[in-house]
Structure formats: C-alpha cells, structure tokens
Write a protein that holds these residues in place. Structure first.
Motif, mmCIF file in Angstrom:
data_model
loop_
_atom_site.group_PDB
_atom_site.id
_atom_site.type_symbol
_atom_site.label_atom_id
_atom_site.label_comp_id
_atom_site.label_asym_id
_atom_site.label_seq_id
_atom_site.Cartn_x
_atom_site.Cartn_y
_atom_site.Cartn_z
ATOM 1 N N PRO A 52 14.290 -4.081 4.837
ATOM 2 C CA PRO A 52 12.908 -4.199 4.350
ATOM 3 C C PRO A 52 11.941 -4.740 5.384
ATOM 4 O O PRO A 52 10.761 -4.377 5.393
ATOM 5 N N SER A 103 6.793 -2.772 -7.939
ATOM 6 C CA SER A 103 7.077 -3.580 -6.761
ATOM 7 C C SER A 103 5.769 -4.155 -6.226
ATOM 8 O O SER A 103 4.684 -3.812 -6.703
ATOM 9 N N SER A 122 14.731 -5.327 -2.185
ATOM 10 C CA SER A 122 14.212 -3.968 -2.307
ATOM 11 C C SER A 122 15.276 -3.042 -2.857
ATOM 12 O O SER A 122 16.478 -3.293 -2.717
ATOM 13 N N TYR A 164 9.993 -3.186 -2.105
ATOM 14 C CA TYR A 164 9.908 -1.727 -2.183
ATOM 15 C C TYR A 164 10.857 -1.170 -3.231
ATOM 16 O O TYR A 164 11.915 -1.746 -3.504
#
Length: 205
Positions: A72, A155, A126, A143
C-alpha cells in the motif's frame, strides 16, 4: 481370508479418504490437504496455483500476511497517477475454481489473495487481491482493488474495480464497467469523469 483382508483394507482406505474430505473447524493455509472449512481458516498467503487446493470456508478467514503492508505504501507514492495502479491486472478474469471462497467474513492485515468473498471483507490496511471478487461489503483504511464489486466498497483513498454493481465510496473511485454510484473527490467510470458524485446504470456498449 484373503478376500476378507482385501475388503477390510479397501474399506479402511475409503474411511481415511472420507475423514480427510470432511470440513474442518480450524484449518491452516497454504495447504494441499485442506479443502472445506466450517469455522476458521488461518492463512498466510495463497496464490492461484495448481499445487494449492482451493478452499471453501463457511465462517471466518484470518490473514496474517505481514509482508504485504509494504505494498500500500508503494501505491501511495503513485496516488497522483491513477492509470498506473494496475488496472490491466485487475482486468484479467477471475478463476473461481482456483480461488478460495469465503462465505462469511475475511479479516486480514492486508488481503492480497485472489478470493471470492460472499459477505464482509475487512482489512487493517488494504484489499489488493486482484483478480478478486466481493459480493457484499469491502472496507479498508487505504484501498480496495477488486476485479468485481457487487455491493459496497468503502475506503479512505481509493476503490478500483473492473466491474461494479453497487456503490464505491473513497477519495478516488475507478470502475471500467459500472452499474453503480461513485461518491468521492474524483470518480471515473466508462461514461464520464466527475468530482463528488458519478453514476452509470446503462449497459456497456
């Protein structure tokens, strides 16, 4: 006597096979033996591979892939270049017969596994396991990357999907085949690019 012994051995082998094929309450992954879980699957990292047995989980999937927390950060560096976020990879079709299926909840540090989740997908970082499928709700602080989103993807920074049927809520939302509503600072679908709110409910031509 020989016939009786042979029959006993065959019956014993069938019994062992039946036991190994029964759903487990707690199982671990990667594993070539685990197939069905009615309870909890504790997993490190599964890839689409013929050597890894796809698993069906009715319950909870717990992911502890700590190494994935660095990915991420790499996406964060390229946040201004949304077209370079691996859209082409997400466009590859999922292979459900080779993917884990979780009916219930998937909870992970970072979800990087191609998985069909029917229920709740919750990540502490994520969900970037493309080409994955979410039928339900996906929530993460950074994400959500899926091939197919049917339901809601929520998100902070970005939701990216090839196919969307439902709603995307994030700072940036991208979908290439959308029958959905997008709410965020910047939204893209196959029809238009708009700030704040975007939508499309017509079939893709």
């Amino acid at each position: 006597m020989i016939g009786l012994f042979t029959g006993t051995m065959i019956s014993a082998q069938d019994s062992v096979y039946a036991v190994s094929d029964r759903p487990k309450f707690i199982a671990f992954s990667p594993s070539k033996e685990t197939k069905n879980v009615n309870g909890m699957l504790i997993k490190y990292y599964d890839e689409i591979d013929q050597e890894i047995q796809p698993k069906k989980v009715n319950g909870i999937g717990l992911g502890f892939n700590g190494l994935g927390v660095f990915f991420p950060v790499l996406f964060l560096v390229n946040i201004t270049s949304i077209d370079n976020w691996g859209i082409s990879d997400i466009g590859s079709e999922p292979l459900p017969d080779k993917m884990n299926t979780i009916n219930g909840m998937q909870l992970s540090i970072v979800n990087m596994e191609p998985t069909v989740t029917n229920g709740l997908e919750l990540s502490l970082s994520s969900n970037i396991g493309a080409p994955s499928v979410i039928n339900g709700v996906a929530i993460s602080p950074l994400y959500n990357f899926h091939h197919t989103t049917k339901g809601a993807a929520i998100s902070t920074l970005a939701n990216v999907s090839q196919k969307c049927r439902g709603i995307q809520v994030a700072l940036i939302n991208v979908c290439k085949d959308s029958r959905a509503i997008q709410i965020g600072f910047w939204n893209e679908n196959e029809k238009r690019k708009m700030p704040l709110i975007n939508w499309n409910f017509k079939n893709k031509k």
